[in-house]
Design a protein around this motif. Structure first.
Motif, PDB file in Angstrom:
ATOM      1  N   VAL A 192      -6.988  -0.989   9.899  1.00  0.00           N
ATOM      2  CA  VAL A 192      -6.356  -0.904  11.218  1.00  0.00           C
ATOM      3  C   VAL A 192      -6.798  -2.059  12.102  1.00  0.00           C
ATOM      4  N   SER A 193      -8.068  -2.409  12.055  1.00  0.00           N
ATOM      5  CA  SER A 193      -8.531  -3.544  12.857  1.00  0.00           C
ATOM      6  C   SER A 193      -8.337  -4.872  12.122  1.00  0.00           C
ATOM      7  N   ALA A 194      -8.387  -4.857  10.795  1.00  0.00           N
ATOM      8  CA  ALA A 194      -8.271  -6.107  10.024  1.00  0.00           C
ATOM      9  C   ALA A 194      -6.882  -6.712  10.097  1.00  0.00           C
ATOM     10  N   VAL A 195      -5.858  -5.895  10.333  1.00  0.00           N
ATOM     11  CA  VAL A 195      -4.482  -6.415  10.301  1.00  0.00           C
ATOM     12  C   VAL A 195      -4.245  -7.471  11.375  1.00  0.00           C
ATOM     13  N   ALA A 196      -5.049  -7.470  12.420  1.00  0.00           N
ATOM     14  CA  ALA A 196      -4.885  -8.478  13.470  1.00  0.00           C
ATOM     15  C   ALA A 196      -5.114  -9.890  12.948  1.00  0.00           C
ATOM     16  N   SER A 197      -5.807 -10.014  11.813  1.00  0.00           N
ATOM     17  CA  SER A 197      -6.090 -11.332  11.236  1.00  0.00           C
ATOM     18  C   SER A 197      -5.193 -11.665  10.045  1.00  0.00           C
ATOM     19  N   ALA A 198      -4.196 -10.834   9.782  1.00  0.00           N
ATOM     20  CA  ALA A 198      -3.366 -11.016   8.585  1.00  0.00           C
ATOM     21  C   ALA A 198      -2.418 -12.194   8.686  1.00  0.00           C
ATOM     22  N   GLY A 199      -2.169 -12.687   9.873  1.00  0.00           N
ATOM     23  CA  GLY A 199      -1.273 -13.825  10.047  1.00  0.00           C
ATOM     24  C   GLY A 199       0.122 -13.543   9.533  1.00  0.00           C
ATOM     25  N   THR A 200       0.628 -14.414   8.671  1.00  0.00           N
ATOM     26  CA  THR A 200       2.004 -14.278   8.160  1.00  0.00           C
ATOM     27  C   THR A 200       2.061 -13.547   6.819  1.00  0.00           C
ATOM     28  N   LEU A 201       0.954 -12.984   6.371  1.00  0.00           N
ATOM     29  CA  LEU A 201       0.956 -12.278   5.092  1.00  0.00           C
ATOM     30  C   LEU A 201       1.966 -11.130   5.116  1.00  0.00           C
ATOM     31  N   PRO A 202       2.933 -11.104   4.199  1.00  0.00           N
ATOM     32  CA  PRO A 202       3.883  -9.985   4.145  1.00  0.00           C
ATOM     33  C   PRO A 202       3.178  -8.695   3.681  1.00  0.00           C
ATOM     34  N   ILE A 203       3.410  -7.607   4.396  1.00  0.00           N
ATOM     35  CA  ILE A 203       2.752  -6.331   4.124  1.00  0.00           C
ATOM     36  C   ILE A 203       3.813  -5.252   3.950  1.00  0.00           C
ATOM     37  N   LEU A 204       3.642  -4.433   2.928  1.00  0.00           N
ATOM     38  CA  LEU A 204       4.557  -3.322   2.680  1.00  0.00           C
ATOM     39  C   LEU A 204       3.771  -2.013   2.689  1.00  0.00           C
ATOM     40  N   ILE A 205       4.262  -1.036   3.437  1.00  0.00           N
ATOM     41  CA  ILE A 205       3.677   0.299   3.458  1.00  0.00           C
ATOM     42  C   ILE A 205       4.711   1.290   2.940  1.00  0.00           C
ATOM     43  N   THR A 206       4.367   2.035   1.886  1.00  0.00           N
ATOM     44  CA  THR A 206       5.208   3.138   1.438  1.00  0.00           C
ATOM     45  C   THR A 206       4.642   4.411   2.061  1.00  0.00           C
ATOM     46  N   ALA A 234       0.854  -1.189   0.000  1.00  0.00           N
ATOM     47  CA  ALA A 234       0.000   0.000   0.000  1.00  0.00           C
ATOM     48  C   ALA A 234       0.890   1.238   0.000  1.00  0.00           C
ATOM     49  N   SER A 235       0.636   2.134  -0.934  1.00  0.00           N
ATOM     50  CA  SER A 235       1.429   3.356  -1.056  1.00  0.00           C
ATOM     51  C   SER A 235       0.602   4.569  -0.647  1.00  0.00           C
ATOM     52  N   TYR A 236       1.166   5.403   0.233  1.00  0.00           N
ATOM     53  CA  TYR A 236       0.494   6.566   0.837  1.00  0.00           C
ATOM     54  C   TYR A 236      -0.985   6.274   1.049  1.00  0.00           C
ATOM     55  N   PRO A 237      -1.270   5.182   1.796  1.00  0.00           N
ATOM     56  CA  PRO A 237      -2.659   4.707   1.861  1.00  0.00           C
ATOM     57  C   PRO A 237      -3.485   5.410   2.934  1.00  0.00           C
ATOM     58  N   VAL A 238      -4.776   5.392   2.722  1.00  0.00           N
ATOM     59  CA  VAL A 238      -5.751   5.684   3.777  1.00  0.00           C
ATOM     60  C   VAL A 238      -6.089   4.338   4.403  1.00  0.00           C
ATOM     61  N   LEU A 239      -5.876   4.206   5.710  1.00  0.00           N
ATOM     62  CA  LEU A 239      -6.042   2.903   6.355  1.00  0.00           C
ATOM     63  C   LEU A 239      -7.111   2.907   7.447  1.00  0.00           C
ATOM     64  N   ALA A 240      -7.799   4.022   7.581  1.00  0.00           N
ATOM     65  CA  ALA A 240      -8.970   4.116   8.462  1.00  0.00           C
ATOM     66  C   ALA A 240      -9.809   5.275   7.953  1.00  0.00           C
ATOM     67  N   SER A 241     -11.119   5.164   8.078  1.00  0.00           N
ATOM     68  CA  SER A 241     -11.978   6.238   7.581  1.00  0.00           C
ATOM     69  C   SER A 241     -12.014   7.384   8.579  1.00  0.00           C
ATOM     70  N   HIS A 242     -12.471   8.519   8.105  1.00  0.00           N
ATOM     71  CA  HIS A 242     -12.549   9.742   8.899  1.00  0.00           C
ATOM     72  C   HIS A 242     -13.976  10.250   8.815  1.00  0.00           C
ATOM     73  N   ALA A 243     -14.550  10.624   9.968  1.00  0.00           N
ATOM     74  CA  ALA A 243     -15.946  11.056   9.997  1.00  0.00           C
ATOM     75  C   ALA A 243     -16.198  12.214   9.048  1.00  0.00           C
ATOM     76  N   GLY A 244     -15.212  13.088   8.893  1.00  0.00           N
ATOM     77  CA  GLY A 244     -15.394  14.245   8.033  1.00  0.00           C
ATOM     78  C   GLY A 244     -15.462  13.914   6.562  1.00  0.00           C
ATOM     79  N   TRP A 245     -15.033  12.704   6.178  1.00  0.00           N
ATOM     80  CA  TRP A 245     -15.086  12.300   4.774  1.00  0.00           C
ATOM     81  C   TRP A 245     -16.409  11.613   4.431  1.00  0.00           C
ATOM     82  N   GLY A 246     -17.231  11.365   5.425  1.00  0.00           N
ATOM     83  CA  GLY A 246     -18.408  10.529   5.233  1.00  0.00           C
ATOM     84  C   GLY A 246     -18.084   9.133   5.739  1.00  0.00           C
ATOM     85  N   LEU A 247     -18.907   8.629   6.617  1.00  0.00           N
ATOM     86  CA  LEU A 247     -18.603   7.360   7.258  1.00  0.00           C
ATOM     87  C   LEU A 247     -18.636   6.209   6.264  1.00  0.00           C
TER      88      LEU A 247
END
Length: 508
Positions: free
Chosen positions: A429-443, A408-421
């Motif tokens: 942010v909450s889903a990553v707890a279930s990612a297990g051993t999946l390799p993840i890259l953040i730019t 994911a590059s310059y990602p939005v990873l949680a919503s913001h109330a001001g953008w519309g729910l």
């Protein structure tokens, strides 16, 4: 000096303007706060028979009173916060010749024929009001928020605790009719100067609005008119409570014609999404099937694939569509040059409520790619960009065995109330707890807007707590969309590192 008429938003009354109004008055301006019928009174006040037209008449009466006292030639500045912009626009349309400027405080301009309910950010509230209207008509009221519920209506950042207590104590039910009756405009106010005051902690910035203009969003195009100006305030949705002095200063400057002007796409250099990719990559063959493009390497055996998922929202009908944007094409060609199948696609993320159908588009595209005999179906990577980052949640929550990496590059990873729910399903942010051993890259870019940057940090904190396999590529001087905005050696190195990391996971 101008005469200011200040109109409050949902659940609130004239009391919210007290500090800002006092500062305007001390600067020599005339200040008048509108008392909207049914608002600003006790929580149990009657709401029957009160609609948008009632509030338009309230503002019209105040305009006429100000003209009678200050003189018919005195310039009037109408200021609307939140819902208050709807009665402001309705009144301005009928008294256009007496209005010098409209100021929208952390709210967009209402549209002819649209009810105020359409601008409510929480879809569950929209559903509740629509359901009650069907059963009760428009005579009821929407309950005022409890103290902890104000965040559903906008960021409370910066509001002092005592002010939040008072906001809650003085809040009134919002009459359903004010939300359901459509705003009717004749167009007479369309030529009036308009100023938008954006509250950055509530998710709105001038840069974001300019980006929507650049994308060709028809709703945002009028905002590039020279008659429209903007200011930013570093606070939440109620600046009259959090930054009253700064808001008063902005209102005075707006009345004087100051503010930032947006630029029409035809009058500037190409917008970020249409500028060249920062790497020189070869023009490899492309095959187009429906909404999916494949960039194919020179290979005979099935190859791994990298699926690049664009951000958004992108207006329906915007041209070129995202899969023809230089950056996405550049990434796909780079992957193909390195021996993988590069994939781009168009998905239907046209608004903040469109994430479910965009997710379905991405899932369908992935299955189409995996079914192609030239693709190794057991070696797939997904790479998300910007607002498309929220779509990563499904894949983090239940990563299939064939998904070898997620980037994911310059990602939005949680919503913001001001953008519309957004549906709670789309919350990496909450889903990553279930990612297990999946390799993840953040730019991660160093010059990211604070509202997006905080979601990345929340994700990394959550990933650390569950020991997720996360790698970070930093671009300290990079901006959002750095691949076209910042063609520096630092940026090129970041793209190389990210691509090699992804391809390395596909080779395992």
């Amino acid at each position: 000096m101008s005469e200011f008429i200040l109109v409050s938003g949902m659940f609130t009354g004239a009391h919210v303007w007290e500090d800002a109004a006092a500062r305007l008055a001390s600067a020599g301006a005339g200040v008048h706060t509108a008392a909207l019928t049914g608002l600003g009174g006790p929580r149990g006040a009657a709401t029957g028979g009160i609609g948008l037209e009632t509030h338009i008449q309230d503002v019209l009466a105040l305009i006429d009173s100000v003209r009678a006292d200050a003189g018919p030639d005195q310039e009037i500045v109408l200021v609307g916060h939140d819902y208050g912009v709807h009665p402001v626009l309705g009144a301005a349309d009928r008294r256009a010749e007496h209005i010098g400027r409209i100021v929208c405080v952390d709210t967009g301009p209402g549209q002819d024929g649209a009810p105020a309910l359409a601008a409510v950010p929480d879809p569950s509230v929209r559903e509740e009001v629509a359901g009650r209207a069907g059963a009760e008509g428009d005579g009821g009221g929407l309950a005022a928020p409890a103290r902890e519920e104000w965040q559903r209506w906008g960021s409370t950042a910066g509001i002092p605790e005592a002010a939040l207590d008072r906001l809650t104590a003085l809040a009134s039910p919002q009459p359903l009719g004010t939300l359901l009756q459509p705003l009717r405009l004749t167009g007479r106010a369309a030529a009036l100067p308009v100023t938008g005051v954006l509250c950055t902690a509530n998710g709105s910035t001038i840069e974001m609005v300019q980006r929507r203009v650049d994308l060709g969003d028809p709703v945002f195009q009028p905002l590039a008119d020279p008659q429209v100006s903007f200011f930013e305030l570093p606070t939440g949705h109620w600046p009259m409570l959090s930054l009253p002095a700064e808001l008063a200063d902005v209102l005075l400057r707006a009345a004087a014609g100051e503010g930032h002007r947006l630029v029409s796409p035809g009058l500037r250099e190409p917008p970020a999404h249409l500028r060249p990719f920062l790497l020189d990559v070869p023009q490899l063959p492309r095959e187009r099937t429906g909404n999916v493009d494949l960039y194919l390497p020179d290979a005979e055996d099935p190859r791994p694939a990298v699926v690049f998922v664009h951000g958004g929202p992108v207006p329906a009908g915007a041209l070129p569509t995202p899969r023809d944007w230089p950056a996405l094409q550049g990434y796909a060609r780079y992957a193909a040059m390195e021996g993988a199948v590069g994939v781009t696609l168009d998905h239907r993320l046209h608004g903040m409520t469109d994430y479910p159908r965009a997710a379905a588009d991405v899932a369908a595209a992935v299955e189409l790619v995996r079914a192609d005999p030239r693709v190794d179906a057991d070696r797939i990577a997904l790479w998300f960009f910007s607002g498309g980052g929220l779509l990563a949640a499904d894949w983090l929550r239940r990563p299939p065995a064939w998904l070898r990496a997620l980037a994911a590059s310059y990602p939005v990873l949680a919503s913001h109330a001001g953008w519309g729910l957004v549906d709670s399903r789309f919350h990496p942010v909450s889903a990553v707890a279930s990612a297990g051993t999946l390799p993840i890259l953040i730019t991660r870019v160093g010059r990211e807007t604070p509202e997006i940057a905080v979601t990345v940090e929340e994700f990394l904190t959550a990933a650390g707590k569950c020991a997720a396999d996360v790698e970070v590529v930093d671009v300290p001087h990079g901006r959002h969309a750095f691949e076209t905005l910042d063609p520096t050696e630092e940026s090129r190195e970041a793209v190389h590192r990210a691509m090699h990391w992804v391809l390395g996971r596909l080779s395992v």
